[in-house]
Design a protein around this motif. Structure first.
Motif, PDB file in Angstrom:
ATOM      1  N   CYS A   1       0.850  -1.191   0.000  1.00 62.02           N
ATOM      2  CA  CYS A   1       0.000   0.000   0.000  1.00 62.02           C
ATOM      3  C   CYS A   1       0.888   1.244   0.000  1.00 62.02           C
TER       4      CYS A   1
ATOM      5  N   CYS B   1       0.038   3.130   3.768  1.00 60.99           N
ATOM      6  CA  CYS B   1       0.439   2.535   5.056  1.00 60.99           C
ATOM      7  C   CYS B   1       1.639   1.590   4.921  1.00 60.99           C
TER       8      CYS B   1
ATOM      9  N   TYR C   1      -0.375  -6.388   0.892  1.00 62.30           N
ATOM     10  CA  TYR C   1      -1.685  -7.032   0.718  1.00 62.30           C
ATOM     11  C   TYR C   1      -1.693  -7.716  -0.643  1.00 62.30           C
TER      12      TYR C   1
ATOM     13  N   CYS D   1      -4.628   0.353  -0.138  1.00 66.11           N
ATOM     14  CA  CYS D   1      -5.437  -0.720   0.449  1.00 66.11           C
ATOM     15  C   CYS D   1      -6.837  -0.188   0.808  1.00 66.11           C
TER      16      CYS D   1
ATOM     17  N   CYS E   1      -6.969   2.137   3.975  1.00 68.38           N
ATOM     18  CA  CYS E   1      -6.511   3.522   3.772  1.00 68.38           C
ATOM     19  C   CYS E   1      -7.487   4.277   2.877  1.00 68.38           C
TER      20      CYS E   1
END
Ligand SMILES: [Zn+2]
Ligand SMILES: [Zn+2]
Length: 249
Positions: free
Chosen positions: A26, A29, A33, A46, A49
């Motif tokens: 991401c 952050c 993922y 993501c 976020c």
């Protein structure tokens, strides 16, 4: 403030979707993922976020609303700059607006607790599920609304049936309008079906606008235009803004 036309939140480029999940980091952050979309510069944001600030706005605005019309509530919350053109925040927004209108129309629920529950359930539903799972999150959100007000669980009888019927009705209406996805069109359609379903099955009469008119057409690169039932005069926000500013064409 524009909402980047459903594009990359980092650079504004169009998103590209993959058929199979890929591991990505991401861009906000920096957690890793598996996801299905990034822009051509490789930016990936993501779900957490993407929706974090929008979810706070949804719960706050719904908690204060006195409206009995879920579509009007949805349209008001969509004006918040953290509710993007498309995104998983709509999976909470539809159900939260329905819970609010249901309570304001006489439904007996603890709205604050119900909104917290809606946030918890809806935020667990991933972005892109319409195309990847065959079940749009706006329809699932309407099902979550019925599940919360009827206190359904996997072991219930009638509430279990009603919740699944609600999702099915909303999904059928959404599918009938055709793709590509539009989180605005899907949200309005799911809310409208939920008002009709709730009136018939739960005896609470929420309100609907005489005509649902979308104000987001020019923010959506894949807008169906005249083939969308919510498209019409005034739908182009830039034109409306120009008129209001005295630059009518
Ligand atoms: Zn980008
Ligand atoms: Zn993130």
């Amino acid at each position: 403030m524009g909402r980047n036309e459903g594009a990359c939140l980092i650079c504004g480029e169009a998103l590209e979707y993959f058929r199979e999940a890929q591991e990505m980091e991401c861009s906000i952050c920096h957690k890793k993922y598996t996801g299905y979309a990034s822009c051509r510069h490789g930016h990936y944001v993501c779900d957490r976020c993407h929706e974090e600030k929008g979810l706070g706005a949804i719960v706050e605005q719904c908690g204060k609303s006195t409206l009995k019309n879920p579509v009007s509530i949805i349209q008001a919350v969509m004006e918040n700059p953290y509710i993007y053109m498309h995104g998983p925040e709509h999976h909470v927004l539809v159900g939260a607006a329905l819970l609010t209108a249901y309570r304001n129309s006489g439904g007996q629920i603890n709205l604050d607790a119900a909104l917290r529950e809606m946030e918890s359930r809806g935020s667990g539903y991933p972005g892109g599920a319409c195309g990847l799972w065959g079940c749009c999150g706006a329809a699932a959100s309407a099902g979550m609304f019925v599940s919360i007000v009827t206190e359904a669980t996997p072991l219930s009888s009638k509430p279990w049936a009603l919740s699944n019927q609600m999702t099915a009705r909303a999904l059928d209406a959404i599918a009938g309008l055709g793709g590509p996805r539009c989180c605005k069109r899907n949200s309005f359609t799911a809310a409208k079906e939920a008002v009709l379903f709730t009136r018939k099955n739960l005896g609470i009469a929420m309100e609907l606008p005489e005509k649902i008119q979308c104000g987001f057409s020019n923010e959506n690169r894949q807008c169906l235009g005249k083939n969308c039932p919510y498209y019409g005069p005034g739908t182009d926000r830039r034109e409306t803004d120009l008129k209001q500013a005295g630059f009518a064409r």
